[in-house]
Design an enzyme around this catalytic site. Structure first.
Site, mmCIF file in Angstrom:
data_model
loop_
_atom_site.group_PDB
_atom_site.id
_atom_site.type_symbol
_atom_site.label_atom_id
_atom_site.label_comp_id
_atom_site.label_asym_id
_atom_site.label_seq_id
_atom_site.Cartn_x
_atom_site.Cartn_y
_atom_site.Cartn_z
ATOM 1 N N ASP A 12 0.808 -1.057 -0.181
ATOM 2 C CA ASP A 12 0.204 -0.155 0.282
ATOM 3 C C ASP A 12 1.112 1.451 0.249
ATOM 4 O O ASP A 12 1.767 0.824 0.092
ATOM 5 C CB ASP A 12 -0.978 0.050 0.982
ATOM 6 C CG ASP A 12 -1.836 1.479 1.277
ATOM 7 O OD1 ASP A 12 -2.172 1.323 0.237
ATOM 8 O OD2 ASP A 12 -1.463 1.853 2.284
ATOM 9 N N ASP A 14 -0.240 5.164 0.740
ATOM 10 C CA ASP A 14 -0.583 6.198 2.342
ATOM 11 C C ASP A 14 -0.435 5.847 3.280
ATOM 12 O O ASP A 14 -1.206 4.204 3.696
ATOM 13 C CB ASP A 14 -1.615 6.709 1.505
ATOM 14 C CG ASP A 14 -1.273 7.952 0.648
ATOM 15 O OD1 ASP A 14 -0.403 9.264 1.009
ATOM 16 O OD2 ASP A 14 -2.092 8.084 -0.377
#
Length: 219
Positions: A12, A14
């Site tokens: 991922d 953020d």
């Protein structure tokens, strides 16, 4: 040398590689305030991080007139663009990615960001050439649907059973479950530890160096 468990490591963005959780929460709150809408709490704004932007705003403010959502997207982007140049990677991310790449792992990103937003972030962080493939929420189904992982493994010729998804939200870990892949949680991002643990990750890292060490010894 044979891998222990994984050939493809998917991150991922953020809250996992980029220290952006607090900024995203503030931008969601500011976009609601601009339009005179109820301002979401920090916890509820943090919970929708990882979803595509339009979906995230509908989840965080489900009871407002739908006409406001496109305007919220505009205001969010205005606030975020004024701050994204200040965002930095978590300490140790560059070193971890460089070492994993040198060891021959396939590296990818699966994110709730838009393609334009991810490319801007990758360029600013000087990571454009680091990843073998990337998927964004405006290109396919949003997390926790398994499509991002399914598409990344197809593109790179990899096996979902030898793929691990690393993220700071239950959306990431549930996507991994739905795809038949392993999931690793990071505890320094958007979702609280008890929610992450409920998704039964194979490991939970308190910091990037701890994640790096585990991958070195177990991946």
């Amino acid at each position: 040398m044979a891998r222990k468990q994984f050939d493809l490591i998917v991150f991922d963005w953020d809250g996992t590689l980029m220290d952006s959780t607090a900024t995203i929460v503030k931008c969601i709150q500011a976009s609601a305030k601009d339009l005179g809408l109820p301002i979401p709490s920090r916890e509820s704004a943090a919970h929708v991080i990882g979803l595509g932007l339009g979906e995230a705003l509908q989840v965080v403010l489900p009871d407002v007139d739908p006409k406001y959502y496109p305007r919220m997207v505009e205001r969010y982007r205005y606030h975020y663009l004024s701050k994204d140049h200040e965002l930095t990677l978590f300490d140790g991310v560059h070193e971890m990615l460089q070492e994993l790449s040198q060891q021959g792992y396939f590296l990818a990103v699966a994110t709730g960001k838009s393609r334009v937003g991810l490319n801007r972030s990758l360029n600013a962080a000087r990571l454009l050439s680091t990843f073998d493939a990337t998927r964004c929420a405006d290109e396919t189904f949003s997390k926790p649907h398994p499509a991002m992982l399914q598409e990344l493994t197809r593109e790179l010729g990899q096996d979902l059973r030898r793929t691990v998804m690393i993220g700071d939200t239950t959306h990431d870990l549930m996507m991994a479950q739905n795809a038949g892949s392993a999931g690793i949680a990071v505890e320094y991002g958007a979702h609280p530890l008890d929610q992450l643990q409920a998704c039964k990750p194979v490991f939970s890292a308190r910091s990037v160096p701890e994640l790096h060490q585990w991958l070195n010894e177990n991946a």
